[in-house]
Design a protein around this motif. Structure first.
Motif, PDB file in Angstrom:
ATOM      1  N   ILE A 275       5.143 -50.353   3.690  1.00 34.32           N
ATOM      2  CA  ILE A 275       6.300 -50.771   2.990  1.00 34.32           C
ATOM      3  C   ILE A 275       6.464 -52.448   3.402  1.00 34.32           C
ATOM      4  CG2 ILE A 275       8.753 -50.298   2.502  1.00 34.32           C
ATOM      5  CD1 ILE A 275       8.560 -47.710   3.795  1.00 34.32           C
ATOM      6  N   LEU A 276       6.740 -53.134   2.338  1.00 39.78           N
ATOM      7  CA  LEU A 276       6.916 -54.601   2.622  1.00 39.78           C
ATOM      8  C   LEU A 276       8.384 -54.591   2.731  1.00 39.78           C
ATOM      9  CD1 LEU A 276       5.373 -57.409   2.627  1.00 39.78           C
ATOM     10  CD2 LEU A 276       6.378 -57.717   0.475  1.00 39.78           C
ATOM     11  N   SER A 277       9.079 -54.740   4.052  1.00 34.97           N
ATOM     12  CA  SER A 277      10.275 -54.581   4.355  1.00 34.97           C
ATOM     13  C   SER A 277      10.726 -55.246   5.675  1.00 34.97           C
ATOM     14  CB  SER A 277      10.715 -52.971   4.238  1.00 34.97           C
ATOM     15  OG  SER A 277      12.025 -53.093   4.664  1.00 34.97           O
ATOM     16  N   ASP A 278      11.924 -55.649   6.000  1.00 35.51           N
ATOM     17  CA  ASP A 278      12.272 -56.346   6.954  1.00 35.51           C
ATOM     18  C   ASP A 278      12.599 -54.954   7.878  1.00 35.51           C
ATOM     19  OD1 ASP A 278      13.839 -57.785   9.113  1.00 35.51           O
ATOM     20  OD2 ASP A 278      14.878 -58.942   7.778  1.00 35.51           O
ATOM     21  N   ALA A 279      12.503 -55.222   9.186  1.00 37.87           N
ATOM     22  CA  ALA A 279      12.749 -54.262  10.409  1.00 37.87           C
ATOM     23  C   ALA A 279      14.163 -53.690  10.341  1.00 37.87           C
ATOM     24  CB  ALA A 279      12.081 -54.330  11.524  1.00 37.87           C
ATOM     25  N   GLN A 280      14.864 -55.033   9.899  1.00 41.78           N
ATOM     26  CA  GLN A 280      16.602 -54.940  10.089  1.00 41.78           C
ATOM     27  C   GLN A 280      17.131 -54.236   9.098  1.00 41.78           C
ATOM     28  OE1 GLN A 280      18.053 -59.159  11.144  1.00 41.78           O
ATOM     29  NE2 GLN A 280      16.037 -59.760  10.871  1.00 41.78           N
ATOM     30  N   LYS A 281      16.459 -53.638   8.321  1.00 37.26           N
ATOM     31  CA  LYS A 281      16.748 -52.927   7.363  1.00 37.26           C
ATOM     32  C   LYS A 281      15.883 -51.857   6.755  1.00 37.26           C
ATOM     33  CE  LYS A 281      19.715 -56.765   5.154  1.00 37.26           C
ATOM     34  NZ  LYS A 281      20.053 -57.363   3.744  1.00 37.26           N
ATOM     35  N   ILE A 282      15.389 -50.795   7.757  1.00 39.18           N
ATOM     36  CA  ILE A 282      14.282 -49.804   7.302  1.00 39.18           C
ATOM     37  C   ILE A 282      14.938 -48.999   6.176  1.00 39.18           C
ATOM     38  CG2 ILE A 282      13.365 -47.877   8.457  1.00 39.18           C
ATOM     39  CD1 ILE A 282      13.796 -49.148  11.190  1.00 39.18           C
ATOM     40  N   PRO A 283      14.253 -48.897   5.119  1.00 38.27           N
ATOM     41  CA  PRO A 283      14.303 -48.104   3.891  1.00 38.27           C
ATOM     42  C   PRO A 283      14.273 -46.703   4.055  1.00 38.27           C
ATOM     43  CG  PRO A 283      12.415 -49.343   3.608  1.00 38.27           C
ATOM     44  CD  PRO A 283      12.954 -49.583   4.914  1.00 38.27           C
ATOM     45  N   LEU A 284      14.587 -45.947   5.046  1.00 34.27           N
ATOM     46  CA  LEU A 284      14.458 -44.548   5.435  1.00 34.27           C
ATOM     47  C   LEU A 284      15.999 -43.848   5.525  1.00 34.27           C
ATOM     48  CD1 LEU A 284      11.324 -44.678   7.894  1.00 34.27           C
ATOM     49  CD2 LEU A 284      11.204 -44.284   5.386  1.00 34.27           C
ATOM     50  N   LYS A 285      15.824 -42.504   5.468  1.00 29.89           N
ATOM     51  CA  LYS A 285      16.967 -41.871   5.515  1.00 29.89           C
ATOM     52  C   LYS A 285      17.399 -41.667   7.207  1.00 29.89           C
ATOM     53  CE  LYS A 285      16.855 -38.970   1.350  1.00 29.89           C
ATOM     54  NZ  LYS A 285      16.440 -37.740   0.784  1.00 29.89           N
ATOM     55  N   ASP A 286      18.486 -41.257   7.358  1.00 28.06           N
ATOM     56  CA  ASP A 286      18.900 -40.958   8.757  1.00 28.06           C
ATOM     57  C   ASP A 286      18.020 -39.944   9.253  1.00 28.06           C
ATOM     58  OD1 ASP A 286      20.635 -42.956   8.053  1.00 28.06           O
ATOM     59  OD2 ASP A 286      22.408 -41.597   8.495  1.00 28.06           O
ATOM     60  N   ASN A 287      17.629 -39.998  10.691  1.00 27.28           N
ATOM     61  CA  ASN A 287      17.205 -38.798  11.658  1.00 27.28           C
ATOM     62  C   ASN A 287      16.047 -38.092  10.785  1.00 27.28           C
ATOM     63  OD1 ASN A 287      19.707 -39.179  13.059  1.00 27.28           O
ATOM     64  ND2 ASN A 287      20.809 -38.030  11.836  1.00 27.28           N
ATOM     65  N   ILE A 288      15.177 -38.941  10.771  1.00 33.13           N
ATOM     66  CA  ILE A 288      13.902 -38.256   9.973  1.00 33.13           C
ATOM     67  C   ILE A 288      12.523 -38.568  10.904  1.00 33.13           C
ATOM     68  CG2 ILE A 288      14.881 -38.413   7.774  1.00 33.13           C
ATOM     69  CD1 ILE A 288      12.699 -40.504   7.126  1.00 33.13           C
ATOM     70  N   VAL A 289      12.693 -39.597  11.557  1.00 33.03           N
ATOM     71  CA  VAL A 289      11.443 -40.266  12.692  1.00 33.03           C
ATOM     72  C   VAL A 289      11.226 -39.266  13.736  1.00 33.03           C
ATOM     73  CG1 VAL A 289      10.217 -42.072  13.343  1.00 33.03           C
ATOM     74  CG2 VAL A 289      11.379 -42.478  11.203  1.00 33.03           C
ATOM     75  N   ASP A 290      10.133 -38.882  13.877  1.00 32.11           N
ATOM     76  CA  ASP A 290       9.845 -37.956  15.223  1.00 32.11           C
ATOM     77  C   ASP A 290       9.345 -39.030  16.610  1.00 32.11           C
ATOM     78  OD1 ASP A 290       9.912 -35.361  14.342  1.00 32.11           O
ATOM     79  OD2 ASP A 290       8.532 -36.257  13.021  1.00 32.11           O
ATOM     80  N   LEU A 291       8.856 -40.413  16.278  1.00 33.31           N
ATOM     81  CA  LEU A 291       8.416 -41.275  17.268  1.00 33.31           C
ATOM     82  C   LEU A 291       8.214 -42.547  16.513  1.00 33.31           C
ATOM     83  CD1 LEU A 291       7.282 -41.840  20.092  1.00 33.31           C
ATOM     84  CD2 LEU A 291       5.102 -41.499  19.080  1.00 33.31           C
ATOM     85  N   ILE A 292       8.571 -43.549  17.417  1.00 30.94           N
ATOM     86  CA  ILE A 292       8.654 -45.064  17.078  1.00 30.94           C
ATOM     87  C   ILE A 292       7.596 -45.630  18.014  1.00 30.94           C
ATOM     88  CG2 ILE A 292       9.704 -47.170  16.400  1.00 30.94           C
ATOM     89  CD1 ILE A 292      11.757 -45.559  15.378  1.00 30.94           C
ATOM     90  N   VAL A 293       6.626 -46.269  17.796  1.00 25.71           N
ATOM     91  CA  VAL A 293       5.779 -47.150  18.713  1.00 25.71           C
ATOM     92  C   VAL A 293       5.636 -48.650  17.947  1.00 25.71           C
ATOM     93  CG1 VAL A 293       4.011 -47.690  20.055  1.00 25.71           C
ATOM     94  CG2 VAL A 293       4.664 -45.252  19.468  1.00 25.71           C
ATOM     95  N   THR A 294       6.337 -49.771  18.385  1.00 23.65           N
ATOM     96  CA  THR A 294       6.261 -50.769  17.755  1.00 23.65           C
ATOM     97  C   THR A 294       6.262 -52.016  18.963  1.00 23.65           C
ATOM     98  OG1 THR A 294       7.233 -52.302  16.092  1.00 23.65           O
ATOM     99  CG2 THR A 294       8.761 -51.248  17.633  1.00 23.65           C
ATOM    100  N   SER A 295       5.763 -53.440  18.493  1.00 23.55           N
ATOM    101  CA  SER A 295       5.751 -54.519  19.305  1.00 23.55           C
ATOM    102  C   SER A 295       6.414 -55.555  18.657  1.00 23.55           C
ATOM    103  CB  SER A 295       4.444 -54.778  19.859  1.00 23.55           C
ATOM    104  OG  SER A 295       4.401 -56.016  20.536  1.00 23.55           O
ATOM    105  N   PRO A 296       7.738 -56.026  18.882  1.00 23.42           N
ATOM    106  CA  PRO A 296       8.322 -57.006  18.007  1.00 23.42           C
ATOM    107  C   PRO A 296       7.859 -58.568  18.561  1.00 23.42           C
ATOM    108  CG  PRO A 296       9.726 -56.491  19.960  1.00 23.42           C
ATOM    109  CD  PRO A 296       8.717 -55.685  19.732  1.00 23.42           C
ATOM    110  N   PRO A 297       7.894 -59.593  17.739  1.00 26.80           N
ATOM    111  CA  PRO A 297       7.547 -60.882  17.845  1.00 26.80           C
ATOM    112  C   PRO A 297       8.185 -61.371  19.418  1.00 26.80           C
ATOM    113  CG  PRO A 297       8.095 -60.674  15.676  1.00 26.80           C
ATOM    114  CD  PRO A 297       8.765 -59.506  16.296  1.00 26.80           C
ATOM    115  N   TYR A 298       7.212 -62.502  19.725  1.00 28.14           N
ATOM    116  CA  TYR A 298       8.171 -63.193  20.881  1.00 28.14           C
ATOM    117  C   TYR A 298       9.155 -63.867  20.592  1.00 28.14           C
ATOM    118  CZ  TYR A 298       3.977 -62.755  23.855  1.00 28.14           C
ATOM    119  OH  TYR A 298       2.686 -62.153  24.659  1.00 28.14           O
ATOM    120  N   ALA A 299      10.156 -64.199  21.156  1.00 26.00           N
ATOM    121  CA  ALA A 299      11.254 -65.309  20.941  1.00 26.00           C
ATOM    122  C   ALA A 299      10.759 -66.881  20.536  1.00 26.00           C
ATOM    123  CB  ALA A 299      12.350 -65.102  22.042  1.00 26.00           C
ATOM    124  N   SER A 300      11.733 -67.045  19.770  1.00 26.32           N
ATOM    125  CA  SER A 300      11.607 -68.647  19.545  1.00 26.32           C
ATOM    126  C   SER A 300      10.006 -69.043  19.038  1.00 26.32           C
ATOM    127  CB  SER A 300      11.653 -69.570  20.757  1.00 26.32           C
ATOM    128  OG  SER A 300      11.925 -70.856  20.521  1.00 26.32           O
TER     129      SER A 300
END
Length: 464
Positions: A275-300
């Motif tokens: 999904i082409l989407s911003d992680a600040q607005k995840i287009p999924l319903k509440d309480n449906i994901v079993d695991l999240i593994v992610t790595s955000p960008p560096y600051a600045s």
């Protein structure tokens, strides 16, 4: 009486389950997360260079130990798709979100199911047609090049690509764009992009693209060391980082095609959604994901993905102005925030104040970063099922000589939102693989080397 006893017993069982889950999470985070000397190029993981990828073994260990077959694994800052590919290989449902169009395309291709022989035969026909067009219909290629871009994008292409390279790339693009099958066309888009953005070399006049710090060479030599292009004055002795060997896009495309074909698998397991989407607005319903593994960008904007990605994206139909606009939307960008700052925990705020006292602009960028990451963690909390975990892999940045303490600040923010943070694991980096530095020599003054030695794996647990 019986009702009260039943409720009390449920609370005891729930408390026991939470302790067991937290113990499992802590043990995983205290384990060996370095994964040095382990092969990371299996399956389709090496389809395309991508800066600061974590090894596939990292999401794999959490997917295997914290989820069951058929459950949902999400990466809201998907990058090149390491997490979702591991989810698919483990027969989980993968969901990947990203706002970078090249990252999403790479991830789509890495997790698709194509027949290797059919893809290879199509690739050879494509190459043959491109070579023939260059020999017999050069006017079609010239028309394509003249009508492809606006003036700003045209100047960018002329600055970074030799004319002979442009003609070969254009003939390849013309053939790729004729392919009707979307999955197949994406595959060849990624092969095409992979000959431009590489760990070493590539067909442009840029070096250091793979770790997002491109600089243009001053001289290009052919296979016989004859000069094809030069801006070096006779009085200047040539230096190694000024010179690049000419690489034919046709030859590089064929090599990359063969490499990627070997990684193709006819995967028939559970699907992966992109999904082409911003992680600040995840287009999924509440309480449906079993695991999240992610790595955000560096600051600045310490790693500027778009600075490298635009070298191939301009060939895929994007203009420089549209990519510059997209770049300002990335988490960690130094431009002015699009929304107001969030209320942050005291410790996180103190880090921002400290850096702001030295550089107001850097302090504002850091405040934007932590505000955006609070919105990301809020969304992660919302979509994660109770009793489930989110794994966030981060590294700190050095701003004006001060450590941003990213792992401690994000853990602080997570606790503010209601997460339990039982442990923060530490990964000692194989810096040549993770950061792809421009030099092998240690430099204590280099900001990029100061943050290359370790990163942190934060375990967030959403209480049941």
């Amino acid at each position: 009486m019986n009702t009260n006893f039943g409720q009390a017993w449920k609370m005891v069982v729930a408390s026991s389950d939470i302790k067991k889950q937290l113990k499992t999470l802590s043990e995983l985070l205290q384990g060996d997360l370095d994964f040095h000397q382990m092969q990371s190029s299996y399956a389709s993981h090496n389809f395309h260079s991508f800066p600061a990828k974590f090894p596939p073994q990292l999401p794999h260990v959490f997917i295997q130990n914290l989820t069951d077959v058929g459950e949902i694994v999400l990466d809201p800052m998907n990058g090149s798709g390491t997490t979702v590919l591991e989810a698919r290989l483990a027969k989980r449902i993968g969901i990947g979100l990203d706002i970078d169009p090249l990252a999403l395309k790479i991830s789509q291709v890495k997790t698709c199911s194509l027949k290797p022989l059919a893809v290879y035969e199509t690739g050879l026909r494509l190459l043959k047609a491109a070579r023939m067009m260059l020999d017999t219909s050069p006017e079609i290629i010239e028309n394509y090049l003249q009508s492809r871009w606006d003036d700003e994008t045209r100047q960018f292409v002329d600055y970074w690509f030799l004319k002979s390279v442009q003609r070969e790339l254009a003939s390849l693009r013309i053939q790729i764009e004729k392919i009707d099958d979307l999955a197949l066309r994406r595959f060849f888009d990624v092969v095409f992009s992979g000959i431009i953005i590489t760990k070493s070399g590539g067909v442009s006049m840029a070096l250091d693209l793979a770790h997002t710090r491109p600089h243009r060479v001053k001289q290009v030599l052919d296979k016989n060391s004859q000069i094809l292009f030069s801006e070096i004055e006779e009085s200047q002795p040539p230096r190694s980082h000024w010179v690049k060997k000419y690489r034919s896009p046709f030859e590089e495309f064929e090599k990359k095609l063969k490499v990627n074909i070997r990684g193709l698998q006819e995967i028939t397991s559970l699907p992966v959604y992109h999904i082409l989407s911003d992680a600040q607005k995840i287009p999924l319903k509440d309480n449906i994901v079993d695991l999240i593994v992610t790595s955000p960008p560096y600051a600045s904007n310490a790693i500027d993905y778009m600075r490298a990605h635009k070298f191939s994206l301009v060939w895929l139909g994007y203009s420089i102005s549209s990519l510059s606009s997209k770049r300002s939307e990335y988490i960690g960008a130094e431009s002015q925030p699009r929304t107001s700052a969030e209320v942050l925990p005291a410790y996180t705020q103190s880090v921002i104040v400290d850096i702001s006292s030295l550089d107001k602009r850097k302090g504002m960028a850091l405040e934007r970063y932590y505000s955006e990451m609070k919105r990301v963690l809020t969304e992660i909390y919302r979509v994660l099922k109770p009793g489930k975990c989110a794994i966030v892999v981060v590294a700190t940045s050095i701003l004006r000589g001060r450590n941003t303490q990213t792992h401690l600040c994000l853990a602080d923010i997570g606790k503010q939102l209601g997460f339990i943070v039982p442990e923060i694991g530490v990964r000692n980096l194989d810096r040549d693989k993770r950061m792809m530095p421009a030099t092998l020599q240690n430099n204590s003054e280099s900001q990029i080397q100061q943050r290359m030695h370790e990163e942190y794996v934060i375990g967030f647990y959403k209480p049941a």
